[in-house]
Design a protein around this motif. Structure first.
Motif, PDB file in Angstrom:
ATOM      1  N   ARG A  17      15.150  46.994  32.660  1.00 53.73           N
ATOM      2  CA  ARG A  17      15.120  47.916  33.795  1.00 53.73           C
ATOM      3  C   ARG A  17      15.459  47.173  35.092  1.00 53.73           C
ATOM      4  O   ARG A  17      16.245  47.657  35.908  1.00 53.73           O
ATOM      5  N   GLU A  18      14.852  45.991  35.254  1.00 51.00           N
ATOM      6  CA  GLU A  18      15.122  45.199  36.467  1.00 51.00           C
ATOM      7  C   GLU A  18      16.575  44.740  36.518  1.00 51.00           C
ATOM      8  O   GLU A  18      17.192  44.751  37.588  1.00 51.00           O
ATOM      9  N   GLU A  19      17.128  44.352  35.384  1.00 57.88           N
ATOM     10  CA  GLU A  19      18.533  43.936  35.335  1.00 57.88           C
ATOM     11  C   GLU A  19      19.464  45.096  35.685  1.00 57.88           C
ATOM     12  O   GLU A  19      20.428  44.922  36.424  1.00 57.88           O
ATOM     13  N   ARG A  20      19.166  46.268  35.151  1.00 49.97           N
ATOM     14  CA  ARG A  20      19.985  47.454  35.477  1.00 49.97           C
ATOM     15  C   ARG A  20      19.915  47.768  36.962  1.00 49.97           C
ATOM     16  O   ARG A  20      20.920  48.106  37.589  1.00 49.97           O
ATOM     17  N   GLN A  22      19.276  45.655  39.446  1.00 51.75           N
ATOM     18  CA  GLN A  22      20.034  44.636  40.183  1.00 51.75           C
ATOM     19  C   GLN A  22      21.532  44.890  40.062  1.00 51.75           C
ATOM     20  O   GLN A  22      22.264  44.759  41.039  1.00 51.75           O
ATOM     21  N   LEU A  23      21.970  45.242  38.876  1.00 55.18           N
ATOM     22  CA  LEU A  23      23.391  45.526  38.663  1.00 55.18           C
ATOM     23  C   LEU A  23      23.824  46.739  39.476  1.00 55.18           C
ATOM     24  O   LEU A  23      24.874  46.731  40.108  1.00 55.18           O
ATOM     25  N   ARG A  24      22.996  47.783  39.489  1.00 55.45           N
ATOM     26  CA  ARG A  24      23.301  48.982  40.267  1.00 55.45           C
ATOM     27  C   ARG A  24      23.435  48.639  41.749  1.00 55.45           C
ATOM     28  O   ARG A  24      24.381  49.055  42.411  1.00 55.45           O
ATOM     29  N   ARG A  25      22.488  47.849  42.264  1.00 55.15           N
ATOM     30  CA  ARG A  25      22.555  47.459  43.682  1.00 55.15           C
ATOM     31  C   ARG A  25      23.789  46.619  43.966  1.00 55.15           C
ATOM     32  O   ARG A  25      24.449  46.789  44.993  1.00 55.15           O
ATOM     33  N   TRP A  26      24.131  45.697  43.061  1.00 57.83           N
ATOM     34  CA  TRP A  26      25.293  44.834  43.254  1.00 57.83           C
ATOM     35  C   TRP A  26      26.579  45.660  43.249  1.00 57.83           C
ATOM     36  O   TRP A  26      27.429  45.500  44.126  1.00 57.83           O
ATOM     37  N   VAL A  27      26.711  46.563  42.274  1.00 61.37           N
ATOM     38  CA  VAL A  27      27.908  47.404  42.197  1.00 61.37           C
ATOM     39  C   VAL A  27      28.034  48.262  43.454  1.00 61.37           C
ATOM     40  O   VAL A  27      29.114  48.392  44.033  1.00 61.37           O
ATOM     41  N   THR A  28      26.932  48.828  43.905  1.00 59.52           N
ATOM     42  CA  THR A  28      26.951  49.649  45.112  1.00 59.52           C
ATOM     43  C   THR A  28      27.358  48.811  46.324  1.00 59.52           C
ATOM     44  O   THR A  28      28.193  49.240  47.132  1.00 59.52           O
ATOM     45  N   GLN A  29      26.806  47.615  46.449  1.00 59.03           N
ATOM     46  CA  GLN A  29      27.131  46.755  47.589  1.00 59.03           C
ATOM     47  C   GLN A  29      28.612  46.364  47.596  1.00 59.03           C
ATOM     48  O   GLN A  29      29.272  46.425  48.626  1.00 59.03           O
ATOM     49  N   VAL A  30      29.131  45.987  46.446  1.00 59.29           N
ATOM     50  CA  VAL A  30      30.555  45.648  46.350  1.00 59.29           C
ATOM     51  C   VAL A  30      31.408  46.870  46.692  1.00 59.29           C
ATOM     52  O   VAL A  30      32.406  46.763  47.399  1.00 59.29           O
ATOM     53  N   GLY A  31      30.982  48.025  46.223  1.00 58.33           N
ATOM     54  CA  GLY A  31      31.704  49.259  46.544  1.00 58.33           C
ATOM     55  C   GLY A  31      31.711  49.552  48.032  1.00 58.33           C
ATOM     56  O   GLY A  31      32.733  49.932  48.599  1.00 58.33           O
ATOM     57  N   LEU A  32      30.560  49.367  48.675  1.00 59.54           N
ATOM     58  CA  LEU A  32      30.475  49.604  50.121  1.00 59.54           C
ATOM     59  C   LEU A  32      31.370  48.635  50.890  1.00 59.54           C
ATOM     60  O   LEU A  32      32.056  49.033  51.845  1.00 59.54           O
ATOM     61  N   GLU A  33      31.389  47.374  50.476  1.00 62.10           N
ATOM     62  CA  GLU A  33      32.255  46.392  51.140  1.00 62.10           C
ATOM     63  C   GLU A  33      33.722  46.754  50.957  1.00 62.10           C
ATOM     64  O   GLU A  33      34.527  46.635  51.892  1.00 62.10           O
ATOM     65  N   THR A  34      34.064  47.207  49.770  1.00 61.66           N
ATOM     66  CA  THR A  34      35.445  47.622  49.496  1.00 61.66           C
ATOM     67  C   THR A  34      35.821  48.836  50.342  1.00 61.66           C
ATOM     68  O   THR A  34      36.893  48.879  50.954  1.00 61.66           O
TER      69      THR A  34
END
Length: 114
Positions: A17-20, A22-34
């Motif tokens: 659950r914690e890994e998912r 973290q991955l969700r937050r990372w994907v969202t952050q990369v998306g926002l930067e893009t």
């Protein structure tokens, strides 16, 4: 091999659950930067498409809604953006009971454009 029925299973579930998350937050952050780069470059349609793909990961991410609303304003005009705003506002009201200030401020800003 993982023991799915043993006492350690709760730890594995928590870890997954914690890994998912973290991955969700990372994907969202990369998306926002893009989207930030695309928005600055006038690639509004790309912003719309990416925001629409990311929102299911985190339907309450205000920044995703803001990018989607602003890009929609540029591509589909005021009516398209206002329609989408109503949908975004309804999502927040349904989930947390109120529209976040960032979204209501954007809608208020649109009213001043007339």
């Amino acid at each position: 091999m993982c023991n799915r029925t043993g006492p350690g299973n709760g730890g594995h579930v928590k870890w997954a659950r914690e890994e998912r998350e973290q991955l969700r937050r990372w994907v969202t952050q990369v998306g926002l930067e893009t989207m930030e780069r695309w928005f600055q470059g006038g690639e509004y349609e790309n912003c719309i498409q990416l925001a629409e793909r990311l929102l299911p990961l985190d339907p309450l991410d205000e920044a995703l809604h803001i990018f989607l609303l602003n890009a929609t304003w540029h591509v589909r005009g005021e009516l398209g953006a206002r329609h989408l705003y109503r949908h975004s506002a309804a999502t927040f009201i349904r989930e947390v009971g109120e529209v976040p200030p960032s979204l209501s401020n954007l809608e208020r800003h649109w009213r001043t454009l007339h």
